[in-house]
Enzyme design. Structure first.
Site: not given
Ligand code: B12
Ligand code: GTP
Ligand code: MG
Lengths: 288, 663
Positions: B18, B172-173, B537, B541, B543
């Site tokens: 991808y 998947y999603h 948000k 984005d 996510h």
């Molecule tokens: C799940 C995921 C998705 C899901 C999202 C589902 C959803 N509804 O959220 C799906 C499959 C839909 C998706 C799609 C995409 N994704 Co995505 N995704 C991920 C993934 C694997 C995990 C993110 C996640 O949900 N983690 C679980 C949550 C609970 O954790 P979190 O958000 O990190 O939050 C934690 C902390 O960060 C923090 N936190 C976060 N937000 C906040 C806010 C506050 C107030 C506080 C206090 C704390 C806090 O606290 C949380 C607790 O642990 C990451 C990679 C990774 N492993 O992190 C890539 C990632 C974020 N995705 C990425 C990309 C590129 C995409 C797409 C844009 C791809 C594309 N070209 O189409 C698409 C489009 C999405 C869009 N519309 O924007 C990239 C972003 C790259 C970058 N930043 O440079 C990543 C990093 C993967 C990668 N390495 O390429 N994705």
């Protein structure tokens, strides 16, 4: 401050419109469309979104403005969401305070609250016009009628009219049920409108109905009476939330409070809540 | 020893990666490079403006152009993207949804322009809107019109580009948003049923061609680390699809009932901590979807070891491609018949998954189907609830994640000592170059032809004609992505999907959570009202997981939470914060555009006289950027390694307390 706002509020001031209905009935979406229409005419609008739900932890999720898109970047629209739960005084206190503040600053005030039985009867006296948003085909309406709440709304809006048949069915159900309620006291027969925020159906009619109801209550002298009842409801319900019916009895319950408030009309409801709270607390300290 | 004659092997699945970034030209080079390394199919990642129907020079596109995918604003971009690639022999998968009809139109137009017969085009437009509402977030229009677009594309392609998969129903999603296997299966099936029912209801699709339509529906699945269960899931879906297509749609030919699917393995479970472990996870997950011949995926794409750090570099993607090649070409996996037929354990688990999925599917159908269950928030709420259970289990240790909540003692990873160099950083100049080339394109085209094509499109929309043919004409005429989407916005309106965070859940009973609750109560009493937090948000984005889990947890500890979903502008966020009188703002940004957006929000807060409201930020934020954000006044920065939501809440209470003390 609230006291001063209520005392100095000009009459009739900004219209205060309540929007209630079952969860997901389409209240926020409808409000969004209404607000867009009103903004086009230059009116400023405030929305108080009240979440009456209770959670054991006391937390609340307030995401109601999510669908109210017209607000973005428009200073003529103000939206405040409030959780009623766990605040002293509950929904009556929160809503009355909210409405009092907002009515001082905006041309029109809306209060959105989810109808969960109790909250409609709480909110009804606090607004000038109550709109009930009926979700087509959901069966909520039957619940509603059974709960004996049919006499509260001034306007029925059957939402999602774009869905067709189910909206028609719900509208005719409401129409026939509406006939069963005696409205002689107000001489107002609440219209049943079919509306759709999606395709704009009935939006003009809804705005017209709001205006008609306002004119009617003003001309018939009902509005003043309604505001007075609102103030009383605010006092009674706030005290009931804080001290329970038991505490309320110490100051003569609703009839006693009515009497005292009529005797001193210059005192605002906020002042009354304070005075009577003190009296109840004193009384409760003494053994009964 | 081994037989010198090579044993008969099955043909491997299609290997994909991808990818896409910066510009059509840069992405084209990347694709050719990947194909040169033995990749056998293409998988196009579009940037967020393209996915949400904005041209590269739209204000909402700022900071997002070419970031997480390739920008495609018009026909020349599309043609350049596939320059010197054999369109008639490529198998191209496009992750495109709300603007799928438009990207397909551009692809067909690009083929026509280069003299390739569109009938030969092979590939997939993802084109699945239900999962956009539930998880992925790049929807534009309300459900009704969106389903019309999808069924238009199905109806069009079945006859005009018969080898194209017009829709890829995605589960998947859903797993990436926290779904359990049973939810994944049930909601994907409900979704496929909604699409097929919509196509069946069309007058221009005769009942006799429904089996062909069914045969064109493909799926896109996830595969998590519980890989035995994933094998069973693939088998369960294969059986369920066979039953549904036979019973509900009367498809008699078993070939047309075959469950065809591609896979991207799980990324949600890939960790920031000890990121080298991710390679092991990816291998096991890839095995899960290739192991069982009867339920083997048709195409596979693997994430990279640095998934949770940022975008992968070419070397990172190469490493993942090599996993596929070793699995397919070095191991003996492809030499055997199904290894699990007759396994009692696998059959029992498959049956159990089918049962649980059927039960949930029936519930959704009872409700009125997938669309109804999107609009009434049911499915989204169920996903949020499942994800909350998952985050709680990680926090409590009930779910072991090596390197995260267990075995955290570790040597420093040599893979990450390079800091910012261990991920791909898209050149900031890419956006400017793209905007300039778009402006040049607009100057080149014939305005009268563009206007006429847009009129034709609007007429078709209003008359209910199929949207694809006028879109292809518009592509040739030089219409841009934003213009096409705007024409549809006018007729269809825009939509915001339910956030699901209102779901009722029992509170977390851990003593740590209870302690934070007490602190929230104490500080709320001091403040005279409950602590109120805005979770925002900004930007394009989508996510939402992190924001949702933060919102749910903040409510659980007793805060008042204002959360309004994805894709808000900084203006909207600041206005909410001010109107709502919040004590703290939490921004969540995972798309990499935190640099621009956070600073924008903070500046607007100051202008609005709310500069004293503290801001915390979470998401995919490299440490160098986190330092910049803190220097700009952000109070705390969180990244995926901060899995302990209770601790985060405690710190937010600290932040509010500090800011009140300062005031
Ligand atoms: C799940 C995921 C998705 C899901 C999202 C589902 C959803 N509804 O959220 C799906 C499959 C839909 C998706 C799609 C995409 N994704 Co995505 N995704 C991920 C993934 C694997 C995990 C993110 C996640 O949900 N983690 C679980 C949550 C609970 O954790 P979190 O958000 O990190 O939050 C934690 C902390 O960060 C923090 N936190 C976060 N937000 C906040 C806010 C506050 C107030 C506080 C206090 C704390 C806090 O606290 C949380 C607790 O642990 C990451 C990679 C990774 N492993 O992190 C890539 C990632 C974020 N995705 C990425 C990309 C590129 C995409 C797409 C844009 C791809 C594309 N070209 O189409 C698409 C489009 C999405 C869009 N519309 O924007 C990239 C972003 C790259 C970058 N930043 O440079 C990543 C990093 C993967 C990668 N390495 O390429 N994705
Ligand atoms: N078809 C159609 N759907 C609508 C219309 N108005 C609202 N909806 C949908 O109904 C659902 C609920 O809408 P909301 O406006 O959030 O309803 P609400 O009554 O404010 O909901 P709560 O505040 O959660 O009680 C959403 O999915 C809307 O898209 C309409 O006019 N037509
Ligand atoms: Mg609402």
């Amino acid at each position: 401050m609230l006291d001063a706002l209520e005392r100095n509020a000009p009459f009739p001031g900004a219209p205060r419109v309540g929007i209630t209905g079952a969860p997901g009935a389409g209240k926020s979406t409808l409000l969004d469309a209404l607000v867009r229409g009103l903004r086009a005419t230059g009116e400023t609008v405030a929305i108080a979104a009240i979440d009456p739900s209770s959670l054991t932890t006391g937390g609340a999720l307030l995401g109601d403005r999510i669908r109210v898109r017209s607000s973005g970047r428009d200073p003529g629209v103000f939206i405040r969401s409030m959780a009623a739960r766990d605040r002293l005084g509950g929904i009556s206190d929160v809503a009355w305070a909210g409405v009092t503040i907002l009515a001082a600053a905006f041309d029109r005030v809306f209060v959105e609250t989810v109808g969960v039985g109790q909250s409609e009867s709480d909110i009804a006296p606090l607004v000038d016009t109550l709109v009930y948003v009926a979700n087509p085909g959901s069966g909520d309406e039957l619940q509603y009628m059974k709960a004996g709440l049919l006499e509260l709304p001034d306007v029925f809006a059957v939402s999602k009219a774009d869905l067709g048949a189910s909206a028609d069915r719900t509208a005719s159900e409401l129409e026939s049920a509406r006939g069963l309620v005696d409205r002689a006291a107000t001489a107002w027969s609440p219209p049943v409108l079919r509306v759709s925020a999606r395709d704009g159906t009935g939006m003009a009619e809804l705005l017209a109905a709001l205006d008609a109801h306002r004119r009617h209550t003003l001309e018939a002298g009902l509005l003043e009476e309604r505001r007075r009842r609102g103030a009383r409801a605010h006092v009674v319900e706030s005290l009931r939330r804080r001290y329970g019916s038991h505490g309320l009895e110490r100051v003569g319950s609703a009839p006693g409070i009515d009497e005292r408030m009529s005797a001193e009309p210059q005192r605002t409801s906020f002042a009354w809540v304070e005075v009577l709270s003190r009296e109840i607390e004193d009384a409760l300290r003494k053994p009964a | 020893m081994s037989d010198p004659v090579a044993p008969k092997r099955d043909r491997p699945w299609v290997f994909r990666t991808y990818s896409g970034h910066s510009s059509a030209r840069a992405s084209n080079a990347l694709y050719r490079n990947n194909l040169g390394k033995g990749q056998t199919g293409l998988s196009v990642a579009f940037d967020l403006p393209t996915q949400t129907g904005f041209d590269s020079d739209h204000p909402l596109a700022r900071g997002e152009v070419g970031k997480v995918g390739v920008p495609v604003s018009h026909l020349d971009d599309m043609a350049l993207l596939f320059e010197d690639l054999p369109l008639d022999r490529m198998n191209t998968s496009m992750t495109i949804n709300a603007t799928a009809a438009w990207m397909l139109a551009l692809y067909v137009a690009a083929a026509e322009r280069s003299g390739v017969d569109p009938k030969l085009l092979q590939g997939t437009t993802q084109n699945d809107i239900v999962k956009e509402y539930l998880s992925r977030g790049t929807y534009i229009f309300p459900p009704g019109p969106s389903m019309r677009l999808i069924s238009d594309m199905v109806a069009y392609s079945v006859s005009a580009i018969p080898k194209w998969n017009p829709i890829n129903v995605c589960s998947y999603h859903l797993q990436e948003a926290g779904a359990t296997p049973a939810q994944e299966v049930a909601y994907a099936m409900a979704n496929a049923i909604a699409v097929l029912d919509a196509v069946r209801a069309r007058e221009d699709v005769p009942d006799s061609s429904i089996p062909q339509v069914v045969g064109r529906i493909s799926f896109f699945l996830n595969a998590g680390i519980r890989f035995v269960e994933e094998i069973c899931k693939g088998r369960a879906m294969t059986e369920l699809w066979d039953e549904i297509t036979r019973d509900r749609y009367g498809v008699e030919d078993p070939k047309l009932r075959r469950f065809r699917y591609g896979v991207q393995v799980n990324s949600l479970g890939l960790t920031e901590a000890q990121p080298e472990n991710n390679v092991i996870r990816i291998v096991l997950e890839a095995l899960g979807v290739t192991f069982s011949k009867n339920a083997r995926c048709r195409a596979l794409q693997l994430p990279a070891w640095n998934e949770a750090l940022g975008l992968p570099r070419p070397w990172d993607q190469q490493w993942s491609l090599r996993i596929q090649q070793i699995l397919a070409y070095e191991t003996d996996l492809l030499e055997y018949d199904d290894l699990f037929d007759g396994s009692r354990a696998v059959e029992a688990q498959t049956a159990e998954l089918k049962r649980a999925a059927r039960e949930e599917l029936d519930r959704v159908i009872e409700m009125g189907g997938a669309i109804a269950a999107v609009e009434n928030a049911y499915m989204k709420q169920q996903l949020v609830a499942s994800h909350t259970r998952r985050t709680r289990a990680i926090e409590s240790g009930d779910l072991t994640v090596v390197g995260v909540n267990a075995y955290t003692e570790a040597e420093e990873s040599p893979l990450t000592t390079g800091g910012a160099q261990s991920i791909l950083v898209v050149d900031e100049s890419a956006e400017r170059a793209q905007v300039e080339s778009l402006e040049a394109f607009r100057r080149r085209r014939n305005d009268a032809e563009v206007a006429a094509a847009l009129r034709g499109l609007s007429d078709a929309l209003a008359n209910g004609d199929n949207v694809v043919p006028p879109s292809i004409r518009a592509a040739h005429a030089g219409v841009t992505t934003g213009e096409w989407a705007d024409a549809l916005r006018v007729v269809f309106g825009e939509y915001r999907a339910p956030t699901g965070v209102g779901v009722r859940l029992a509170g977390d009973l851990s003593p740590e959570t209870e302690r934070v609750r007490e602190r929230v109560r104490g500080l709320s009493d001091e403040l005279g009202r409950p602590i109120k937090i805005l979770v925002g948000k900004p930007g394009l984005d989508g996510h939402s997981n992190g924001a949702e889990q933060i919102a749910v947890k903040a409510r659980d500890v007793g805060m008042e939470v204002v959360y309004e979903g994805i894709r808000l502008t900084p203006e909207e966020i600041v206005q909410s914060a001010r109107d709502e009188g919040v004590h703290v703002i939490g921004l969540s940004i995972l798309s990499g555009s935190h640099g621009v957006l956070v600073v924008d929000v903070m500046e607007r807060l100051r202008e609005a006289g709310a500069g004293d409201v503290p801001v915390v930020v979470g998401g995919i934020i490299p440490e160098v950027d986190a330092q910049k954000l803190r220097a700009a006044g952000v109070q705390r920065v969180y990244t995926p390694k901060d899995f302990d939501l209770t601790r985060i809440m405690g710190e937010i209470v600290d932040v509010v307390a500090e800011s009140c003390a300062a005031a």
